[in-house]
Motif scaffolding. Sequence first.
Motif, short mmCIF file in Angstrom:
data_model
loop_
_atom_site.label_atom_id
_atom_site.label_comp_id
_atom_site.label_asym_id
_atom_site.label_seq_id
_atom_site.Cartn_x
_atom_site.Cartn_y
_atom_site.Cartn_z
N ALA A 182 -42.05 30.43 -11.20
CA ALA A 182 -41.10 31.61 -11.26
C ALA A 182 -40.73 32.10 -12.42
O ALA A 182 -40.93 33.40 -12.62
N PHE A 183 -40.49 31.08 -13.63
CA PHE A 183 -40.51 31.59 -14.93
C PHE A 183 -41.48 32.25 -15.40
O PHE A 183 -41.13 33.43 -16.34
N VAL A 184 -42.87 31.69 -15.48
CA VAL A 184 -44.02 32.11 -15.77
C VAL A 184 -44.29 33.56 -15.11
O VAL A 184 -44.59 34.51 -15.92
N THR A 185 -43.87 33.90 -14.06
CA THR A 185 -43.95 35.20 -13.48
C THR A 185 -43.29 36.26 -14.00
O THR A 185 -43.60 37.35 -14.29
N THR A 186 -41.90 35.88 -14.31
CA THR A 186 -40.94 36.78 -14.82
C THR A 186 -41.31 37.13 -16.22
O THR A 186 -41.52 38.27 -16.65
N ALA A 187 -41.65 36.15 -16.85
CA ALA A 187 -42.11 36.19 -18.64
C ALA A 187 -43.27 37.11 -18.68
O ALA A 187 -43.40 38.09 -19.30
#
Length: 571
Positions: free
Chosen positions: A299-304
Amino acid sequence: MTITRTEVDGVPTLVAPVDGPMTAGLVFRVGRADETLARAGVTHLIEHLALHGLGMTDYHFNGATSPVTTTFQLQGTESDVVAFLNGVCGALADLPVGRLAVEKEILRTEEAGRGGSVAEPMALWRYGARGHGVVGFPEFGLSALTADDLREWTARWFTRANAMLWIAGDRVPAGLRLTLPDGGARMPAPAVTSALPVTPAFFSGPSERTVAYEGIVRRGTAAGVFAGVLERALFRALRQEGGYSYHVAADYLPRDAEHASVFALADMLPEKRGQLLGEFVDVLAALRYGRVAKADVDAFVTTAEAALSSTDAEARSLPGRVQSELLGYDPPTLAEYRAQLRAVTPEDVAEVAAEAHASSLLMVPDGRGPDWAGFTAAPTQSSRAVYGDRHPLLANRSQAMITGPEGVSLQGGGSLVTVRFGEVAAMLAWPDGARRLIGFDAITVHVEPTLFAGGPAALAEIDAAVRPELRVDLPARDPENVPQPPSPARRARRRTGPVLHRAADRIASVPDGLRWTLIIALFLVNIRLIDALDGNTPLRVAVCSVILLLSLLLTDWAIKGLRRLARYVAR
């Protein structure tokens, strides 16, 4: 779209195109962490003076002083950029020192109205009273700073070699001139100090509604992902599941070329303190023990990655890239960063979590920290006193100030604090004689010479031992706020008090036995009197009743008097 690297008058410059108005920032590698505590505020004061001459404009501009950088930034047209940056450089070359007194007052007002940040006490407890720890203190040096101090600081730090420029726009605008002195070489990052003998550690913070956490980690993409995963895990546990907190946040903050801090906080109601702290510590433990949800990493990687896909991603990265380069860190390109993000695994995040835990510091309410989880209370006292002359406290001779060639200690009442003269970060001095010495470890010794035997002589010894550049003279205090020594009569009672107190206490400690002894004795006297009053029964009863009542009253009066004596001599 890519970042273009160029120079403007010898200042390294990064340019990236952006839709909309041009934005530019001139950044110097100097901040509050470069200052001494005794002259804290010098960089901020120079920033204000450099911006004063620009007055009211039609474009938005600002200045900012962080722990390691000072930035002058604006958004406007190309001509606005030229006018602003040329004006800033001109003001740095010839500071309007006639505004010195006014700008000092403005900064004091700004500080008084600024809400406290949890990052400030965290810095103080981790680093002490120097380097990065200076940001945890007020700007003590403002009152002592002179025009020459400002010129010297400007010539040393606000130079061409110690600056970088970034421009979010199509090009460097024509007419831009950065007329800065050469200055030799770029300044290194501030030295890292420590006031923590052991980590993980905790301390009691100024707020009853906030728990905060900081861990020091090696810079890198995995560390940034850990901060994002930590925020998601804390939010889920503290807000969604437990309902203990409303605001939960975590961030990754570069400190120098090699290390960064991962910072997290959560608010709460005071009555939820125990539950929230337990869940907070449990989340940290779960991550370092490898219980990292892959869904949180993804989820964090997708947002970044989504943020990296915007058309102005390169332009938005310029401030952080410039700060990294000024600190000596070579940041990855956006393409490299995207590839690094995709390569981060839950195992990488767990490894960073374990690294952060080894250096972690927790701010907790009311001092009741998680020692059960392996955290050690940060020291609030010194390990030993200095050797020297003992100056007893006039109101309580069991407490004393000790002065000697090494430094000053305050000892008594179960407390010991020491500041050595060779480790003084600053000495605050009031005209009435009060002195406050702050050591490198942030331990403070406050001396009111009127309250100690031989106080004036001790004050002279302290003033002679502390270097002049570490002294900060402060305005006079309200006379009502100046502590006064006890009166001679009270001091005399203090000298005789212990003996009288013990005697009175022993007498007052057996009041019941004394009262009944007197009552029995008077009762026996009554019997003899009754026998003497033959044939007058009513008279005998009346006399007996009066004597018994008097015996009770006199006994109670005597005991209450003894208790009042005990309280009097105890004052």
